[in-house]
Design an enzyme around this catalytic site. Structure first.
Site, PDB file in Angstrom:
ATOM      1  CG  HIS A  72      -2.415  -0.950   1.079  1.00  7.79           C
ATOM      2  ND1 HIS A  72      -2.647  -2.228   1.647  1.00  7.79           N
ATOM      3  CD2 HIS A  72      -3.042  -0.647   0.278  1.00  7.79           C
ATOM      4  CE1 HIS A  72      -3.500  -3.032   1.045  1.00  7.79           C
ATOM      5  NE2 HIS A  72      -4.425  -2.114   0.250  1.00  7.79           N
ATOM      6  CG  HIS A  76      -2.286   0.314  -3.641  1.00  3.83           C
ATOM      7  ND1 HIS A  76      -2.576  -1.068  -5.350  1.00  3.83           N
ATOM      8  CD2 HIS A  76      -3.020   1.421  -3.391  1.00  3.83           C
ATOM      9  CE1 HIS A  76      -3.848  -0.345  -4.968  1.00  3.83           C
ATOM     10  NE2 HIS A  76      -4.429   0.800  -3.906  1.00  3.83           N
ATOM     11  CG  HIS A 112      -7.036   4.010  -3.210  1.00  2.55           C
ATOM     12  ND1 HIS A 112      -6.220   4.717  -4.409  1.00  2.55           N
ATOM     13  CD2 HIS A 112      -7.308   3.446  -2.992  1.00  2.55           C
ATOM     14  CE1 HIS A 112      -5.718   3.805  -4.011  1.00  2.55           C
ATOM     15  NE2 HIS A 112      -6.328   2.785  -3.511  1.00  2.55           N
ATOM     16  CG  ASP A 113      -4.840   2.970   0.006  1.00  2.00           C
ATOM     17  OD1 ASP A 113      -5.260   1.886  -1.109  1.00  2.00           O
ATOM     18  OD2 ASP A 113      -5.708   3.332   0.521  1.00  2.00           O
ATOM     19  CG  ASP A 230      -8.857  -0.035  -3.596  1.00  2.00           C
ATOM     20  OD1 ASP A 230      -8.757  -0.135  -3.048  1.00  2.00           O
ATOM     21  OD2 ASP A 230      -6.867   0.056  -4.110  1.00  2.00           O
ATOM     22  CD  GLN A 281      -5.046 -13.004  -3.532  1.00  2.00           C
ATOM     23  OE1 GLN A 281      -5.451 -12.215  -4.419  1.00  2.00           O
ATOM     24  NE2 GLN A 281      -5.302 -12.049  -2.167  1.00  2.00           N
ATOM     25  CG  PHE A 284      -9.639 -11.112  -2.051  1.00  2.00           C
ATOM     26  CD1 PHE A 284      -9.543 -10.412  -2.997  1.00  2.00           C
ATOM     27  CD2 PHE A 284     -11.097 -10.341  -1.103  1.00  2.00           C
ATOM     28  CE1 PHE A 284      -9.356  -8.798  -3.031  1.00  2.00           C
ATOM     29  CE2 PHE A 284     -10.702  -8.631  -0.722  1.00  2.00           C
ATOM     30  CZ  PHE A 284     -10.284  -8.087  -1.595  1.00  2.00           C
TER      31      PHE A 284
HETATM   32  C1  LIG Z   1      -3.293  -8.345  -5.138  1.00  2.00           C
HETATM   33  C2  LIG Z   1      -5.230  -7.665  -4.176  1.00  2.00           C
HETATM   34  O1  LIG Z   1      -5.356  -6.769  -5.422  1.00  2.00           O
HETATM   35  C3  LIG Z   1      -5.400  -8.408  -3.022  1.00  2.00           C
HETATM   36  C4  LIG Z   1      -6.507  -6.758  -2.803  1.00  2.00           C
HETATM   37  C5  LIG Z   1      -6.296  -6.438  -1.431  1.00  2.00           C
HETATM   38  O2  LIG Z   1      -6.261  -8.229  -1.099  1.00  2.00           O
HETATM   39  C6  LIG Z   1      -7.191  -8.048   0.070  1.00  2.00           C
HETATM   40  N1  LIG Z   1      -7.621  -6.499   0.361  1.00  2.00           N
HETATM   41  C7  LIG Z   1      -8.612  -6.278   0.660  1.00  2.00           C
HETATM   42  O3  LIG Z   1      -9.183  -5.545   1.518  1.00  2.00           O
HETATM   43  C8  LIG Z   1      -8.730  -4.495   0.805  1.00  2.00           C
HETATM   44  C9  LIG Z   1      -9.318  -4.275  -0.488  1.00  2.00           C
HETATM   45  C10 LIG Z   1      -8.079  -3.287  -0.661  1.00  2.00           C
HETATM   46  C11 LIG Z   1      -7.754  -2.165  -0.303  1.00  2.00           C
HETATM   47  C12 LIG Z   1      -7.571  -2.240   1.126  1.00  2.00           C
HETATM   48  C13 LIG Z   1      -7.656  -3.430   1.565  1.00  2.00           C
HETATM   49  C14 LIG Z   1      -6.701  -1.152   1.748  1.00  2.00           C
HETATM   50  O4  LIG Z   1      -6.393  -0.378   0.987  1.00  2.00           O
HETATM   51  B1  LIG Z   1      -7.116  -0.437  -0.514  1.00  2.00           B
HETATM   52  O5  LIG Z   1      -8.313   0.369  -0.284  1.00  2.00           O
HETATM   53  O6  LIG Z   1      -5.986  -1.039  -0.958  1.00  2.00           O
HETATM   54  C15 LIG Z   1      -9.543  -7.903   2.039  1.00  2.00           C
HETATM   55 CL1  LIG Z   1     -10.646  -7.921   3.279  1.00  2.00          CL
HETATM   56  C16 LIG Z   1      -8.651  -8.635   1.523  1.00  2.00           C
HETATM   57  C17 LIG Z   1      -7.626  -8.843   0.550  1.00  2.00           C
HETATM   58  C18 LIG Z   1      -6.788 -10.659  -0.106  1.00  2.00           C
HETATM   59  N2  LIG Z   1      -6.856 -11.654   0.071  1.00  2.00           N
HETATM   60 MG   LIG Z   2      -7.596   1.931   1.233  1.00  2.00          MG
HETATM   61 ZN   LIG Z   3      -5.907   0.571  -2.747  1.00  2.00          ZN
END
Ligand SMILES: CC(=O)CCCOc1nc(Oc2ccc3c(c2)CO[B-]3(O)O)c(Cl)cc1C#N
Ligand SMILES: [Mg+2]
Ligand SMILES: [Zn+2]
Length: 322
Positions: A72, A76, A112-113, A230, A281, A284
């Site tokens: 993050h 990103h 956003h982050d 995102d 993953q 998710f």
């Molecule tokens: C490589 C990816 O694309 C996975 C995205 C991140 O992987 C996860 N993200 C999760 O939640 C957030 C998703 C977005 C964001 C954040 C948390 C905080 O900042 B952000 O806005 O970038 C949850 Cl709950 C689980 C996973 C898993 N695995």
């Molecule tokens: Mg975020």
């Molecule tokens: Zn993000």
């Protein structure tokens, strides 16, 4: 006058094992390079009489205020900003949004982050961090990102919106707040359900192109768009996607280490084990990412077909590793 950025109140796990290869073009400043180019490409600098030196100062401040976290970080945010830029050009919605909405959307993506500590909302809440106290456990990170983004604007030499009217600024701020808050995963189910209902209603109306009248309808599509941007890593070719995953896991594992050291339950996706990555993953993608991108795909059909195929291939890549 300028007030200090709200303290994070948590020490950020320092990743020693992260090597950041420098891009020969954007060098140390990928966020500034990409965002400035997008502002130029979309003629936002001229349309809103943005003073270039203020835009550079603001983007430099955004880059410098990021925490040294594996995933993050400014890379990103540059990635989400570029993905947003592409999504805004999708067929079927290309001419829907006006330049004010586009300015708000690109700005929301790039901030956003900002100042992300590399920790999750549940972690900040269960450790009773200052941020969780400040924001009453409600979208703790996302509220912080918004506050930092607008605090950085308070310095006149960074105020890229100084030539907007008070009313234009108020509407821009409303849109940016709405979009960044929409990146809180806790809002995902409602956000996607509302989006699906909107598309269903539009389909019923029969006309083949999207017409959005109300602020609520328009911001709902933009909220889902930034949410897609995102969560766009797994829609990218495997060699890119796997690099994002590696960074994300380092960040999650460091949180897991912090949870263990604090005697707290380790969050499932932060458990250091070879199958955690693939198992989580896949979960998710199945629970969140695929439903979201499928809905987006129905809005911009057939623009997102390649994305949906890549998403399926990346999921199979994880399944093959299990
Ligand atoms: C490589 C990816 O694309 C996975 C995205 C991140 O992987 C996860 N993200 C999760 O939640 C957030 C998703 C977005 C964001 C954040 C948390 C905080 O900042 B952000 O806005 O970038 C949850 Cl709950 C689980 C996973 C898993 N695995
Ligand atoms: Mg975020
Ligand atoms: Zn993000």
């Amino acid at each position: 006058e300028e007030t200090p950025i709200p303290e994070l109140g948590v020490e950020t796990p320092q990743p020693e094992e992260l090597r950041v290869e420098l891009n020969p073009i954007s060098g140390e400043r990928p966020l500034t390079a990409i965002t400035y180019r997008i502002f130029q490409e979309r003629d936002l600098i001229r349309t809103f009489s943005i003073e270039p030196h203020k835009l550079l100062s603001y983007l430099f401040a955004l880059e410098d205020s990021y925490q040294q976290v594996p995933y993050h970080n400014k890379l990103h945010r540059a990635d989400v900003c570029q993905s947003m830029h592409v999504l805004l050009n999708s067929s079927g919605i290309k001419d829907v949004f006006n330049e004010f909405e586009i300015l708000a959307a690109i700005f929301a993506a790039v901030v956003h982050d900002v100042h992300h500590p590399g920790l999750t909302n549940p972690f900040l809440i269960k450790t009773k961090s200052d941020l969780a106290i400040l924001y009453n456990n409600e979208s703790v990170l996302e509220n912080h990102h918004i506050a930092v983004a607008f605090k950085l604007l308070q310095a006149d030499e960074r105020n890229i919106f100084s030539n907007l009217s008070a009313e234009q600024m108020e509407t821009l701020r409303r849109r940016v707040v709405d979009m960044v808050l929409a990146t809180d995963m806790a809002k995902h189910k409602t956000l996607l359900a509302d989006f699906q209902n909107l598309l269903e209603a539009k389909k019923m109306s029969g006309n083949d192109y999207l017409t959005l009248e109300s602020y609520d309808d328009r911001i709902l599509v933009l909220k889902n768009m930034i949410h897609c941007a995102d969560l766009s890593n797994m829609t990218k070719p495997l060699d890119t996607y796997s690099k994002w995953i590696d960074r994300l896991m380092v960040e999650f594992w460091k949180q897991g280490d912090a949870e263990r050291d604090l005697g707290l339950d380790i969050s499932p996706m932060c458990v250091r084990s070879p199958t955690t990555k693939d198992k989580h993953q896949i979960g998710f993608i199945n629970s969140f990412v695929h439903p979201l991108w499928e809905t987006w795909g129905s809005l911009v059909y057939p623009d997102a077909n390649t994305i949906l195929e890549t998403l399926a291939q990346n999921r199979e890549w994880h399944e093959a590793s299990l």
